[in-house]
Design a protein around this motif. Structure first.
Motif, short mmCIF file in Angstrom:
data_model
loop_
_atom_site.label_atom_id
_atom_site.label_comp_id
_atom_site.label_asym_id
_atom_site.label_seq_id
_atom_site.Cartn_x
_atom_site.Cartn_y
_atom_site.Cartn_z
N ALA A 164 0.83 -1.21 0.00
CA ALA A 164 0.00 0.00 0.00
C ALA A 164 0.87 1.26 0.00
CB ALA A 164 -0.94 -0.01 1.21
N GLU A 165 1.99 1.18 0.70
CA GLU A 165 2.91 2.32 0.75
C GLU A 165 3.43 2.66 -0.64
OE1 GLU A 165 7.17 3.45 2.94
OE2 GLU A 165 6.28 1.45 3.16
N ILE A 166 3.76 1.65 -1.42
CA ILE A 166 4.26 1.87 -2.78
C ILE A 166 3.17 2.47 -3.67
CG2 ILE A 166 5.10 0.69 -4.85
CD1 ILE A 166 6.48 -1.32 -2.98
N LYS A 167 1.96 1.93 -3.55
CA LYS A 167 0.86 2.43 -4.38
C LYS A 167 0.49 3.87 -4.01
CE LYS A 167 -1.09 -2.19 -5.06
NZ LYS A 167 -2.23 -3.09 -4.79
N ASP A 168 0.46 4.15 -2.71
CA ASP A 168 0.06 5.50 -2.26
C ASP A 168 1.11 6.55 -2.62
OD1 ASP A 168 -2.24 4.40 -1.25
OD2 ASP A 168 -1.51 4.30 0.82
N ALA A 169 2.37 6.15 -2.64
CA ALA A 169 3.46 7.12 -2.89
C ALA A 169 4.12 6.86 -4.23
CB ALA A 169 4.48 7.04 -1.76
N PHE A 170 3.34 6.44 -5.22
CA PHE A 170 3.92 6.06 -6.51
C PHE A 170 4.72 7.20 -7.14
CE2 PHE A 170 3.52 6.22 -11.16
CZ PHE A 170 4.29 5.11 -11.47
N GLU A 171 4.20 8.42 -7.09
CA GLU A 171 4.88 9.54 -7.75
C GLU A 171 6.28 9.77 -7.17
OE1 GLU A 171 2.34 12.90 -7.53
OE2 GLU A 171 0.86 12.10 -8.92
N LYS A 172 6.43 9.53 -5.87
CA LYS A 172 7.74 9.71 -5.24
C LYS A 172 8.66 8.50 -5.48
CE LYS A 172 6.15 12.72 -1.49
NZ LYS A 172 6.02 12.90 -0.02
N LEU A 173 8.04 7.33 -5.61
CA LEU A 173 8.84 6.11 -5.68
C LEU A 173 9.06 5.61 -7.11
CD1 LEU A 173 7.28 4.09 -2.71
CD2 LEU A 173 9.51 5.21 -2.76
N GLU A 174 8.41 6.20 -8.07
CA GLU A 174 8.55 5.72 -9.45
C GLU A 174 10.03 5.71 -9.88
OE1 GLU A 174 6.72 6.45 -13.93
OE2 GLU A 174 6.53 8.03 -12.41
N GLY A 175 10.46 4.56 -10.37
CA GLY A 175 11.84 4.41 -10.82
C GLY A 175 12.83 4.11 -9.72
N LYS A 176 12.39 4.17 -8.47
CA LYS A 176 13.31 3.91 -7.35
C LYS A 176 13.25 2.45 -6.94
CE LYS A 176 13.16 8.63 -5.56
NZ LYS A 176 12.91 9.50 -4.40
N THR A 177 14.37 2.00 -6.36
CA THR A 177 14.48 0.59 -5.95
C THR A 177 13.82 0.36 -4.60
OG1 THR A 177 16.55 0.32 -7.17
CG2 THR A 177 16.08 -1.28 -5.42
N VAL A 178 13.01 -0.69 -4.53
CA VAL A 178 12.36 -1.08 -3.28
C VAL A 178 12.56 -2.58 -3.07
CG1 VAL A 178 10.60 0.74 -3.44
CG2 VAL A 178 10.14 -1.52 -4.43
N SER A 179 12.38 -2.99 -1.85
CA SER A 179 12.41 -4.42 -1.52
C SER A 179 11.14 -4.77 -0.76
CB SER A 179 13.64 -4.77 -0.67
OG SER A 179 14.83 -4.65 -1.42
N ILE A 180 10.38 -5.72 -1.28
CA ILE A 180 9.14 -6.14 -0.63
C ILE A 180 9.25 -7.62 -0.29
CG2 ILE A 180 7.75 -4.41 -1.84
CD1 ILE A 180 6.73 -6.76 -3.61
N ALA A 181 8.42 -8.06 0.63
CA ALA A 181 8.40 -9.47 1.01
C ALA A 181 6.97 -9.87 1.32
CB ALA A 181 9.31 -9.72 2.21
N GLY A 182 6.61 -11.08 0.92
CA GLY A 182 5.26 -11.54 1.20
C GLY A 182 5.01 -12.90 0.59
N ARG A 183 3.73 -13.27 0.61
CA ARG A 183 3.34 -14.59 0.12
C ARG A 183 2.92 -14.53 -1.35
NH1 ARG A 183 2.30 -19.02 3.11
NH2 ARG A 183 2.23 -17.77 5.02
N LEU A 184 3.44 -15.45 -2.13
CA LEU A 184 3.09 -15.53 -3.54
C LEU A 184 1.66 -16.06 -3.67
CD1 LEU A 184 4.06 -15.34 -6.53
CD2 LEU A 184 4.80 -17.72 -6.31
#
Length: 349
Positions: A48-68
């Protein structure tokens, strides 16, 4: 029962699927890639953090973890849905980005596996916020099979016995758990701000008073004495008021050895508070303001919807007696009833 029998694999098929998952784990371990040896992953963001802050995070590297939760393999590129604490986010996994060997391992992953994905944030051609994977790490191998996604986990008995599966499959359940935690912490902070002191009182008592309920009984070996699990918080809190602690509250477990169904548990959380130097009007003021504050803090609004009915907690609460409520909503006027027998007869009807 019919709804729980749709598209259910046979026992033989389930055993085959479980065997395949264990074989995959054995192959990983034999290759020195045991996922259960991985104890840490550097998670930087949630879905949700990535979706809500897309304009700030676009093109930036993130690491997420969760269940496939879903995987769609399309030749040299695939899409995966990863479920974390805040929801699900799509990941785009391309062979050219993660490498041929890593991509081959990715294609062998099963739904339910827990993975870590590092990559940059982008939007697909359909406008969906996604993570373009640059590396995919298997963090834990799922050896069990999740319920079929379309029909979900609907069997009530299984949902309560396997809460962990219910949390994975039904997003609203997870949302309820999260909101409950926020509600409890908000109640605490509000009461603390009003000068109340949180206390802990005994759970094992000689006399389970403060309510009319059947208690659980146990035996205290050190004292060779039979005790009961408390059914209420009331009596010890009132003793603290007598002792000079002017405002006290407790949020704790109580136990009642009575009925059991999906809405009634023999152990549950109760909150009680007591305040000196006020009357029931003061307690009503406190309660009304507490509800309003909790709704605003947890939901961001004092307007809530329950069972399809919208309620505005910003409006003053109506304050009427039980007799007035019965007269207003049922037409019964107990002020005109003189005999107990007549009152009992009306109540039975």
């Amino acid at each position: 029962m019919a709804e729980n029998q749709v598209n259910v694999p046979s026992t033989e098929n389930i055993n085959d699927l479980l065997r395949v998952r264990r074989e995959k784990l054995s192959e990983l371990q034999a290759a020195g890639e045991d996922p259960f040896q991985i104890t840490k992953f550097s998670q930087t963001h949630h879905s949700a953090e990535i979706k809500d802050a897309f304009e700030k995070l676009e093109g930036k590297t993130v690491s997420i973890a969760g269940r496939l939760m879903a995987k769609r393999v399309m030749g040299k590129a695939s899409f995966a849905g990863v479920l974390d604490l805040e929801g699900t986010i799509q990941c785009y996994v391309a062979r050219d980005s993660v490498g041929e060997e890593s991509y081959s391992r990715f294609k062998k992953l099963d739904t339910g596996d827990i993975i870590g994905v590092t990559g940059f944030v982008f939007k697909t051609r359909t406008g969906e916020v996604s993570v373009h994977a640059e590396s995919v790490t298997l963090l834990s191998k799922s050896l069990q099979i999740l319920p079929e996604k379309f029909h979900g986990l609907t069997n009530t008995d299984l949902r309560y016995r396997q809460r962990y599966v219910d949390l994975i499959i039904n997003p609203r359940v997870k949302d309820t758990f999260v909101k409950r935690s926020k509600i409890i912490s908000t109640i605490r902070s509000y009461l603390d701000s009003q000068g109340f002191m949180e206390v802990e009182t005994p759970m094992l008592v000689a006399n389970a008073g403060g309510a009319a309920a059947r208690p659980f009984e146990t035996h205290f070996n050190a004292l060779d004495e039979d005790l009961k699990l408390r059914i209420s918080l009331e009596l010890y809190l009132k003793r603290l008021i007598v002792g000079g602690l002017e405002r006290v509250y407790e949020i704790g477990r109580v136990f009642r050895n009575e009925g059991l169904d999906t809405r009634h548990n023999p152990e549950f959380t109760l909150m009680e508070l007591y305040q000196a130097y006020t009357d029931y009007h003061g307690m009503m003021d406190l309660t009304e303001n507490l509800y309003r504050h909790v709704a605003r803090t947890v939901l961001g609004s004092a307007k809530i919807v329950y069972n399809g009915v919208e309620m505005d907690l910003d409006k003053p609460f109506e304050r009427i007696t039980m007799v007035e409520a019965l007269k207003k909503y049922s037409g019964l006027d107990f002020d005109k009833i003189d005999k107990d027998e007549e009152a009992k007869k009306i109540a039975d009807e």
